[in-house]
Structure formats: C-alpha cells, structure tokens
Design a protein around this motif. Structure first.
Motif, PDB file in Angstrom:
ATOM      1  N   ARG A  57       0.780  -1.230   0.000  1.00  0.00           N
ATOM      2  CA  ARG A  57       0.000   0.000   0.000  1.00  0.00           C
ATOM      3  C   ARG A  57       0.813   1.282   0.000  1.00  0.00           C
ATOM      4  O   ARG A  57       0.267   2.357  -0.219  1.00  0.00           O
ATOM      5  CB  ARG A  57      -0.972   0.005   1.194  1.00  0.00           C
ATOM      6  CG  ARG A  57      -0.289  -0.106   2.536  1.00  0.00           C
ATOM      7  CD  ARG A  57      -1.299  -0.466   3.608  1.00  0.00           C
ATOM      8  NE  ARG A  57      -1.572   0.695   4.452  1.00  0.00           N
ATOM      9  CZ  ARG A  57      -2.018   0.630   5.694  1.00  0.00           C
ATOM     10  NH1 ARG A  57      -2.301  -0.544   6.243  1.00  0.00           N
ATOM     11  NH2 ARG A  57      -2.208   1.698   6.396  1.00  0.00           N
ATOM     12  N   ILE A  65       8.904   2.674  14.351  1.00  0.00           N
ATOM     13  CA  ILE A  65       8.805   3.338  15.663  1.00  0.00           C
ATOM     14  C   ILE A  65       8.892   2.325  16.805  1.00  0.00           C
ATOM     15  O   ILE A  65       9.296   2.674  17.913  1.00  0.00           O
ATOM     16  CB  ILE A  65       7.471   4.125  15.760  1.00  0.00           C
ATOM     17  CG1 ILE A  65       7.288   5.027  14.537  1.00  0.00           C
ATOM     18  CG2 ILE A  65       7.443   4.996  17.002  1.00  0.00           C
ATOM     19  CD1 ILE A  65       5.892   5.584  14.409  1.00  0.00           C
ATOM     20  N   SER A  66       8.524   1.068  16.511  1.00  0.00           N
ATOM     21  CA  SER A  66       8.558   0.083  17.602  1.00  0.00           C
ATOM     22  C   SER A  66       9.998  -0.236  18.026  1.00  0.00           C
ATOM     23  O   SER A  66      10.219  -0.835  19.070  1.00  0.00           O
ATOM     24  CB  SER A  66       7.816  -1.198  17.205  1.00  0.00           C
ATOM     25  OG  SER A  66       8.512  -1.839  16.161  1.00  0.00           O
ATOM     26  N   PHE A  68      12.130   2.146  18.674  1.00  0.00           N
ATOM     27  CA  PHE A  68      12.585   3.264  19.505  1.00  0.00           C
ATOM     28  C   PHE A  68      12.665   2.821  20.966  1.00  0.00           C
ATOM     29  O   PHE A  68      11.758   2.155  21.475  1.00  0.00           O
ATOM     30  CB  PHE A  68      11.634   4.456  19.403  1.00  0.00           C
ATOM     31  CG  PHE A  68      11.700   5.191  18.077  1.00  0.00           C
ATOM     32  CD1 PHE A  68      12.403   4.674  17.005  1.00  0.00           C
ATOM     33  CD2 PHE A  68      11.044   6.406  17.920  1.00  0.00           C
ATOM     34  CE1 PHE A  68      12.452   5.345  15.783  1.00  0.00           C
ATOM     35  CE2 PHE A  68      11.094   7.089  16.711  1.00  0.00           C
ATOM     36  CZ  PHE A  68      11.792   6.547  15.639  1.00  0.00           C
ATOM     37  N   LEU A 100       6.430   9.058   4.512  1.00  0.00           N
ATOM     38  CA  LEU A 100       6.520   9.962   5.663  1.00  0.00           C
ATOM     39  C   LEU A 100       7.845   9.768   6.406  1.00  0.00           C
ATOM     40  O   LEU A 100       8.442   8.694   6.364  1.00  0.00           O
ATOM     41  CB  LEU A 100       5.369   9.675   6.632  1.00  0.00           C
ATOM     42  CG  LEU A 100       3.956   9.790   6.047  1.00  0.00           C
ATOM     43  CD1 LEU A 100       2.915   9.303   7.061  1.00  0.00           C
ATOM     44  CD2 LEU A 100       3.647  11.223   5.631  1.00  0.00           C
ATOM     45  N   GLU A 105      12.749  10.846   3.841  1.00  0.00           N
ATOM     46  CA  GLU A 105      14.185  11.146   3.946  1.00  0.00           C
ATOM     47  C   GLU A 105      15.023  10.259   3.027  1.00  0.00           C
ATOM     48  O   GLU A 105      15.977  10.731   2.420  1.00  0.00           O
ATOM     49  CB  GLU A 105      14.639  11.006   5.409  1.00  0.00           C
ATOM     50  CG  GLU A 105      14.061  12.134   6.272  1.00  0.00           C
ATOM     51  CD  GLU A 105      14.399  11.978   7.739  1.00  0.00           C
ATOM     52  OE1 GLU A 105      13.851  11.047   8.361  1.00  0.00           O
ATOM     53  OE2 GLU A 105      15.218  12.758   8.249  1.00  0.00           O
ATOM     54  N   LYS A 279      -8.393  -2.249  20.211  1.00  0.00           N
ATOM     55  CA  LYS A 279      -8.323  -3.716  20.280  1.00  0.00           C
ATOM     56  C   LYS A 279      -9.005  -4.200  21.557  1.00  0.00           C
ATOM     57  O   LYS A 279      -8.383  -4.369  22.585  1.00  0.00           O
ATOM     58  CB  LYS A 279      -6.870  -4.164  20.186  1.00  0.00           C
ATOM     59  CG  LYS A 279      -6.337  -3.878  18.791  1.00  0.00           C
ATOM     60  CD  LYS A 279      -4.867  -4.115  18.611  1.00  0.00           C
ATOM     61  CE  LYS A 279      -4.462  -3.681  17.196  1.00  0.00           C
ATOM     62  NZ  LYS A 279      -3.097  -3.273  17.050  1.00  0.00           N
TER      63      LYS A 279
HETATM   64  C1  3H9 Z   1      11.016   8.591  11.667  1.00  0.00           C
HETATM   65  O1  3H9 Z   1      10.890   8.344  10.523  1.00  0.00           O
HETATM   66  C2  3H9 Z   1      12.297   9.019  12.314  1.00  0.00           C
HETATM   67  C3  3H9 Z   1      13.376   9.463  11.353  1.00  0.00           C
HETATM   68  O2  3H9 Z   1      13.181  10.785  10.919  1.00  0.00           O
HETATM   69  C4  3H9 Z   1      14.725   9.464  12.006  1.00  0.00           C
HETATM   70  C5  3H9 Z   1      15.257   8.153  12.453  1.00  0.00           C
HETATM   71  C6  3H9 Z   1      16.712   8.231  12.843  1.00  0.00           C
HETATM   72  N1  3H9 Z   1       6.567   2.130  12.651  1.00  0.00           N
HETATM   73  O3  3H9 Z   1      -1.986   4.026  11.520  1.00  0.00           O
HETATM   74  P1  3H9 Z   1      -2.439   2.718  11.015  1.00  0.00           P
HETATM   75  C7  3H9 Z   1       1.724   0.447  12.344  1.00  0.00           C
HETATM   76  S1  3H9 Z   1       9.723   8.483  12.761  1.00  0.00           S
HETATM   77  C8  3H9 Z   1       6.019   1.008  13.154  1.00  0.00           C
HETATM   78  O4  3H9 Z   1      -3.498   2.003  11.767  1.00  0.00           O
HETATM   79  P2  3H9 Z   1      -3.452   3.998   8.654  1.00  0.00           P
HETATM   80  C9  3H9 Z   1       0.589   0.874  13.252  1.00  0.00           C
HETATM   81  O5  3H9 Z   1       0.982   0.837  14.596  1.00  0.00           O
HETATM   82  C10 3H9 Z   1       8.360   7.876  11.794  1.00  0.00           C
HETATM   83  N2  3H9 Z   1       4.705   0.695  13.002  1.00  0.00           N
HETATM   84  O6  3H9 Z   1      -2.852   2.778   9.475  1.00  0.00           O
HETATM   85  C11 3H9 Z   1      -0.489  -0.125  12.908  1.00  0.00           C
HETATM   86  O7  3H9 Z   1      -0.179  -1.320  13.583  1.00  0.00           O
HETATM   87  P3  3H9 Z   1      -1.353  -2.265  14.114  1.00  0.00           P
HETATM   88  C12 3H9 Z   1       7.720   8.931  10.990  1.00  0.00           C
HETATM   89  C13 3H9 Z   1       3.951   1.566  12.321  1.00  0.00           C
HETATM   90  O8  3H9 Z   1      -3.675   3.485   7.289  1.00  0.00           O
HETATM   91  C14 3H9 Z   1      -0.249  -0.371  11.400  1.00  0.00           C
HETATM   92  O9  3H9 Z   1       1.093   0.054  11.140  1.00  0.00           O
HETATM   93  N3  3H9 Z   1       6.496   8.425  10.408  1.00  0.00           N
HETATM   94  C15 3H9 Z   1       4.473   2.741  11.781  1.00  0.00           C
HETATM   95  O10 3H9 Z   1      -4.583   4.613   9.391  1.00  0.00           O
HETATM   96  C16 3H9 Z   1      -1.192   0.435  10.525  1.00  0.00           C
HETATM   97  O11 3H9 Z   1      -1.125   1.811  10.918  1.00  0.00           O
HETATM   98  C17 3H9 Z   1       5.318   8.538  11.028  1.00  0.00           C
HETATM   99  O12 3H9 Z   1       5.199   9.140  12.070  1.00  0.00           O
HETATM  100  C18 3H9 Z   1       5.852   3.002  11.961  1.00  0.00           C
HETATM  101  N4  3H9 Z   1       6.436   4.095  11.442  1.00  0.00           N
HETATM  102  O13 3H9 Z   1      -2.301   5.090   8.604  1.00  0.00           O
HETATM  103  C19 3H9 Z   1       4.145   7.890  10.355  1.00  0.00           C
HETATM  104  N5  3H9 Z   1       3.474   3.405  11.162  1.00  0.00           N
HETATM  105  O14 3H9 Z   1      -2.087  -2.740  12.892  1.00  0.00           O
HETATM  106  C20 3H9 Z   1       3.367   7.078  11.358  1.00  0.00           C
HETATM  107  C21 3H9 Z   1       2.370   2.659  11.307  1.00  0.00           C
HETATM  108  O15 3H9 Z   1      -0.624  -3.350  14.821  1.00  0.00           O
HETATM  109  N6  3H9 Z   1       2.288   6.337  10.744  1.00  0.00           N
HETATM  110  N7  3H9 Z   1       2.645   1.543  12.003  1.00  0.00           N
HETATM  111  O16 3H9 Z   1      -2.192  -1.425  15.023  1.00  0.00           O
HETATM  112  C22 3H9 Z   1       1.125   6.914  10.361  1.00  0.00           C
HETATM  113  O17 3H9 Z   1       0.954   8.111  10.426  1.00  0.00           O
HETATM  114  C23 3H9 Z   1       0.040   6.025   9.848  1.00  0.00           C
HETATM  115  O18 3H9 Z   1       0.300   4.733  10.324  1.00  0.00           O
HETATM  116  C24 3H9 Z   1      -0.073   5.972   8.310  1.00  0.00           C
HETATM  117  C25 3H9 Z   1      -1.093   4.860   7.928  1.00  0.00           C
HETATM  118  C26 3H9 Z   1      -0.560   7.320   7.799  1.00  0.00           C
HETATM  119  C27 3H9 Z   1       1.240   5.611   7.669  1.00  0.00           C
END
Ligand code: 3H9
Length: 697
Positions: A57, A65-66, A68, A100, A105, A279
């Motif tokens: 998708r 993030i998990s 961290f 994102l 990046e 959940k």
């Molecule tokens: C980063 O990038 C740091 C860097 O700059 C620097 C590093 C050095 N990781 O939200 P949903 C899981 S920080 C792990 O329900 P949607 C979420 O928990 C990151 N897991 O779907 C869920 O799990 P579960 C910057 C993640 O369609 C499942 O995926 N990025 C992550 O409503 C589905 O997610 C963000 O902050 C992740 N990064 O929305 C984006 N993302 O099914 C964070 C999601 O077990 N993510 N999961 O409950 C979002 O904003 C939304 O998930 C997204 C999809 C818009 C992508």
C-alpha cells in the motif's frame, strides 16, 4: 537477496523493492537490505539506474517506531539515506501511498523523485517528540528552502503530491496508479536524457542569517507547549549550511537529545496506544448496521452529537420536548457549523442542504421508530433517564441500539428500565461532542458484544478515540477526575491558593488548571452533583468543598456568570483572579479550624499525581478499564493530559510506582479514607512490575 528488500532487473534498470507490511517501516532488516541493494547496484555493471519502490500500500511511512527505546542496531537510517545518495549511478524513488518521515528522507537521499498523484509526503516526526533525523533537516532545506522545511516539520502535515511538486520536494507526478511501472518508465526517460547523479546535499543553499534562525527558534518555542523538539528542529536545520558530514553530525546530536528524551517515549506510547485502544474483545464481533440515529435532546450535548453524526455521513432524527425546544435544538445544531461557514470551509447552501437531506426534527419519540441507534442526552438524573428509556423502549424497532450519554450514572440501572437491557450501552461523549475526540463506550452487565461493537463502529465513523469502560460512578475519566479535583480542593483548604495549583498544573503541561476548568464547565455542575449525593455521604469522609458551595451561593459560577475563581468581565475567556476568592477561602479555613500551611508547586503536583495514579490503578484493578493504556488515552483525548507525558499510567511508570506508593502511604497518615492505596499498585510494586507490563499482557 532475501529479506524485506529485493533486487531485480528490468533491462538495465535495477528495481529495488521494499516489502515490509503493513507500512514498509524502515526497520533493521529494511535498512540493511537497502544498503546491500545499493552495494549490489553499484557493483552491477549492467545496471545503469536504480528505482526504489514500496510493495503493497505504500512507500515507507517512516522509521520503525517500535524499535525506539531499544538498543540501536545498524545500519542507522541517516547512513542509509547517505548511502543511497552516494550511489555512483542515478537513483529514483517512486512514491505511492504515504511517504513519511524516514520514508521521505530516503527519497530525498535518492537523486530523483516521482510520486503518484494520490500520494502524500510529509515529515510528521514532530508528533512523536522528535524531528526528521535521517538527513531530513539537511536535505529538505536544499530542495524547498528553510521556511517551507520548518513549516512542514513543525506542522507535521501530510502534503499531497501536487503540492509537493509545486514546492520542489518531488520532480514528477504520475497518474497511472502503478508506482513500479511509473518509476521504471521515469528511469528510462532519465537514461534517454542522459541524466546523471544529482545529490541533494550538493545543491546550493542561501543562508538566511542568524537573526532569521533566532526568530524561527522564538516562534518554535511559542508553538512548542513544553516540547523540546520544536526548537531542536530549528537548531538541527542550521546544519544544512555546514559541509555535509559536519551537518549530518550536527543534526544527529540535536536529534538524539529528543530521541533519548522521556517526551519521545511519551509520544510514541501515545501513538501505539491510540491504535491499541481499539483492540477490545468486541472488536472481533460484527456490529449492527448504522445508517440513521436518533438523538434525544437538542442542547449543547445533543446538538454536538448530532453534528458528529452528520459529519460521519449518518442521518439523524433529533427529538425535543416541544416545538420551541425543537427550534432551539436546530439553532444549536446550526451554531456548531457557524465558524465553518464564517471561515469559508462550508457554504451556507451546503449546510442548508445537509440539514434538509439528513435531518429530521420532531417533538414526537415515534419519529425515531426506524432508527438503528438512539442516544439520549437529557438531564443527568436517574429518574429522568429511566423515564426516557421507558419511552424509547416503547418506540424503538427490534434490534435498535439504545444508548445513554450519561457521564456517571449506572448504565445497568438505566438498562433495567427497558425490556431489552442487552441492547443498552453508554456512549459518553465529551463537550463539544463534534470536536472532542474521546468517546467512552460503557459496556453494561447485560450489553451484548454486538451492541458494544456497534458503539465502537459509531466511534470509528465519527473518527473518535473510543475507549471501553465498565460501569462505575463516573466511568474511567470522571471517576479519576473526581479524585484529583478533590485533592486540589483539600490543598486549597489546607493553605494552597487555587491560583498556585492552576499554575503548577499548567506547568506540568495541561492547557488549564483544575479551577480554570471548573470555571469553564460551570461550578453549578459540581454543586448539583454534591447535592445529589448528599444523602449518601459518609460523615467520616472529609468534605473539602465548603468554599465551592459558598461560591455557588454567591452566584460565582465561572465563565457563564462572568465571575468564578477568575474575573471574566465582559464575557472574556480568561481574566485576573477574582479578588473575593482568597477572603472567602480564608473564612472557610477559619470555620474549619485549619491552620493554613505553605505548599510548593512540587508538593502540589506530588499530591495531584498520587491521587490520579491511585484511582487509575483502582479503575484498572477492578477491570473498569481493560488496560492502563485505556486510562492513558482517556486522559489524553478527554481531559487535556499532555500527550508528551504519554498519559497518567505511562507517567507513573516513569516516576516509579514505588515512589508514588510511598507518597500515598505518607498522605494516608493524614487521611486514611481518601488515601487508601490501590491493591493493584501495591501488587505491582511488590512484584517489581510496571503498568506497562499489563499493556503488553
Ligand atoms: C522517523 O521516521 C524518524 C526518522 O526521521 C529518524 C530516524 C533516525 N513504525 O496508523 P495505522 C503500524 S519516525 C512502526 O493504523 P493507517 C501501526 O501501529 C516515523 N509501526 O494505518 C499499525 O499497527 P497495528 C515517521 C507503524 O492506514 C499499522 O502500522 N512516520 C508505523 O490509518 C497500521 O497503521 C510517522 O510518524 C511506523 N512508522 O495510517 C508515520 N506506522 O495494525 C506514522 C504505522 O498493529 N504512521 N505503524 O495497530 C502513520 O501516520 C500512519 O500509520 C499511516 C497509515 C498514515 C502511515
């Protein structure tokens, strides 16, 4: 190559695919896979250009993030982005879905970017207590300038592909819907044009000057509300002006300050808990269909619930007592849309059309006989609720869900007033109901799982954070609130000024203190609540609300009377302290024979937090809340608890449960009725466990 990253060839094009569902997060396996793929690409003489693409998708939605808070495992994400950038042949990122954070990046590390027109890109790390730390603060300014970089970093907003194209964040927008094919086609075109390596960090960048950065820091500090990452992001961005290696090191230093902070831990806890809260056992059960709902009552609450339902695409029948009340209900509903219309977010015609097509107003319960769910938002008195439920029972179709918006009354008792208690549940909205995100779904003793599931389905449709609660006085949120409000009242009687308490609570991170909140809600609400419980009051339990009763008798009810703890002359939303308050409190202390003592803000918060944690532990221990995280989300989305502290249970873990229990035991010596330690808290301390252990169970 095995693992989540694959390397394939389409003629002289290397196709590097990332397959790590659900969102292709850049976990260790993906990072290593990308580095290996870049090594393979550089060594592959038959490959002239590479395309990086996400399977499923989305392009990667960010770092995983998990990971961290766990020991770091290489390669680090900034090094991955740099490895991509340092490829000796051109690299294309082909974006779809949501690219994102770290996902964007790494695409900025690539030399060319193409995106599907439906894609969204962004740097939302600010919502996780950090900022882009994989070269984002170095590369984004080179592509879109400092001003736009800070705007998207500080807002964390998702930028739609066409806007990103206009900004220069991406090079091409494609409408085919096939990111892999579009990336390959774009790569072919680049090869034909003889396009070479184009490293983002090599692009020129104008220095806006020290004053510009200082002003940006000041503006960021204003927006930050206690978060350090807003200002740190500006500090990191200065690295974009340095030689690249130095700049990346500079970004890393500032990033790690945020990454290692308790603010980041709190925000990440909130991110996962916001999702985990859904959940619940009933999540596996099919909800009943929802198309049309009935709302009884057109006051602030009823009109708010109606607006939330309309916004979710539902039809609504609003019932009031008589034609005048019906007209008031419609006016209240329209008022909820007034600012949207005034700001041009909705036209008057659209509002009229919505109301004409989706609303029915009536003073007859029978108008709701076809509704799938009926919710009442009438006066908070058991006899009134029972009467209303008796009337609903008489008209509702078989299978309709019957809901009460009560904020503390016993749902089982209300359900018993109907012939179908299995169809009854509590749906506790927070005012204004079309804006506040929290919804407590109160599951009664006899409520069927599919009825509870329907409550959650309604919450999802309304984009609420729905938290499951059992039945008790005040459910999760108001029950805990009552305790920390009481401790605040006790402290006032004992010598603390309400203004110092408000200040301490604001400094902790709440938008307002408990007495400001009382003024906002109206002090008559608490008064009536106390009156309602007066007959059952245990005379051995300290009352603590004498000064509040005095205020009620003086008509100092808060904002609605333009005077409460603060002076709201002229209808102001905030104001200076009411000069009559301290004399009133002093008189009350004298009456009680209390010798006032000094309170520091630190002691105020120790007591406030101890009261909150203790009651929250009882709420979890009794099974009213399923897990500690349900309490955390209730506090965050309904009670203004600062998100960056994660929630009261997460924060208690951080402070140390043993420390909080020791405080409770110390306070218990003064007042053993109020400060009885929660059995769960005692048990966790004895077992050396944390609340978090119960979230993961
Ligand atoms: C980063 O990038 C740091 C860097 O700059 C620097 C590093 C050095 N990781 O939200 P949903 C899981 S920080 C792990 O329900 P949607 C979420 O928990 C990151 N897991 O779907 C869920 O799990 P579960 C910057 C993640 O369609 C499942 O995926 N990025 C992550 O409503 C589905 O997610 C963000 O902050 C992740 N990064 O929305 C984006 N993302 O099914 C964070 C999601 O077990 N993510 N999961 O409950 C979002 O904003 C939304 O998930 C997204 C999809 C818009 C992508």
């Amino acid at each position: 190559m095995s693992g989540p990253v694959s390397y394939a060839k389409d003629g002289d094009i290397a196709v590097i695919s990332i397959d790590n569902p659900p969102v292709n997060a850049l976990g260790q396996g993906v990072r290593q896979g990308l580095v290996d793929a870049m090594d393979q690409f550089d060594a592959d003489d038959s490959a002239k250009i590479a395309v990086i693409v996400g399977e499923g998708r989305t392009f990667p939605a960010g770092a995983d993030i998990s990971e961290f808070g766990k020991p770091p495992t290489g390669p680090a994400l900034p090094d991955v982005a740099t490895r991509i950038e340092r490829a000796t042949k051109p690299v294309v990122a082909s974006i779809h879905g949501t690219s994102l954070g770290g996902g964007l990046e790494i695409s900025m590390g690539a030399h060319y970017r193409i995106a599907q027109n439906t894609a969204k890109v962004g740097l939302p790390e600010i919502h996780l207590g950090i900022f882009p730390g994989a070269g984002g603060m170095i590369r984004a300014p080179k592509l879109i300038g400092f001003e736009k970089t800070l705007e998207i970093v500080h807002s964390g907003r998702h930028v739609k592909a066409p806007e990103a194209l206009g900004m220069g964040l991406i090079d091409v927008v494609d409408e085919s819907g096939d990111a892999k094919a579009a990336g390959i086609a774009y790569a072919k075109k680049l090869l034909e044009e003889g396009a070479g390596v184009r490293r983002t960090t090599d692009l020129p960048l104008e220095n806006p000057g020290k004053d510009w950065f200082d002003a940006a820091r000041a503006a960021a500090a204003k927006k930050a509300r206690g978060l350090m990452n807003f200002v740190e992001a500006v500090n990191a961005a200065e690295g974009a002006l340095m030689p690249v290696d130095e700049g990346m090191k500079h970004e890393r230093e500032h990033y790690m300050k945020c990454h290692m902070s308790s603010q980041r831990a709190g925000m990440v806890h909130a991110f996962f808990s916001e999702r985990a809260v859904a959940k619940v056992p009933e999540a596996k059960v099919e909800p009943r269909p929802l198309k049309q709902i009935g709302v009884i009552g057109g006051g602030t609450m009823g009109a708010g619930i109606t607006a939330a339902a309309l916004n979710a695409g539902l039809s609504v029948v609003m019932v009031e007592m008589n034609p005048e009340a019906v007209a008031r209900g419609e006016a209240n509903l329209r008022r909820n849309y007034a600012s949207s219309v005034a700001k041009g977010r909705m036209t008057q015609e659209a509002l009229d059309g919505l109301i004409a097509s989706k609303m029915t107003f009536s003073d007859d319960y029978a108008a709701m006989s076809d509704c799938d769910l009926i919710i009442e938002a009438v006066f908070e008195k058991m006899e009134v609720k029972k009467e209303v439920f008796g009337k609903i029972d008489a008209i509702a179709k078989p299978g309709a869900v019957l809901a009460s918006n009560t904020s503390y009354l016993n749902i089982d008792e209300i359900a018993a007033a109907t012939s179908r208690p299995q169809d009854v549940l509590g749906l506790h909205f927070f005012s204004p109901a079309h804006i506040m995100r929290l919804l407590e779904v109160v599951v009664g003793e006899k409520t069927l799982p599919e009825v509870a599931a329907t409550g959650f389905a309604l919450g999802r449709m309304m984009k609420k954070v729905a938290v499951r609660s059992g039945v008790c006085d005040g459910f999760i949120g108001n029950r805990i609130l009552a305790k920390y409000m009481t401790v605040a009242n006790y402290m006032v009687e004992d010598g603390a000024s309400p203004y110092l308490i408000d200040e301490a609570v604001r400094e902790f991170g709440y938008p307002m203190g408990p007495f400001q909140m009382g003024d906002l809600a109206g002090l008559d609400i608490g008064y009536f609540n106390r009156q309602g419980k007066a007959a059952d009051r245990n005379p051995n339990v300290r009352y603590g609300a004498g000064f509040l009763d005095e205020m009620y008798h003086k008509g100092w009810l808060g904002q609605k009377t333009e005077i409460g703890f603060y002076d709201y002359a002229g209808g102001a939303r905030s104001g200076p302290p009411n000069p009559g308050i301290m004399p009133l409190i002093e008189a009350e202390r004298e009456k009680l024979g209390v010798e006032p003592r000094e309170f520091t803000k630190e002691e105020i918060m120790r007591r406030y937090i101890a009261a909150m944690t203790n009651e929250a532990a009882k709420v979890v221990g009794e099974g009213i809340a399923l897990r500690p995280l349900d309490v955390d989300m209730t506090a965050l989305f309904g009670y203004g608890y600062p998100r960056w502290r994660g929630g009261p249970m997460h924060y208690a873990d951080e402070v140390g449960l043993d420390k909080i229990l020791a405080d409770i035991r110390e306070f218990e010596k003064e007042d053993s009725h109020f400060w009885t330690p929660a059995p769960l808290l005692v048990q966790l301390v004895e077992e050396g466990k944390k609340f978090a252990d119960l979230n993961n169970a």
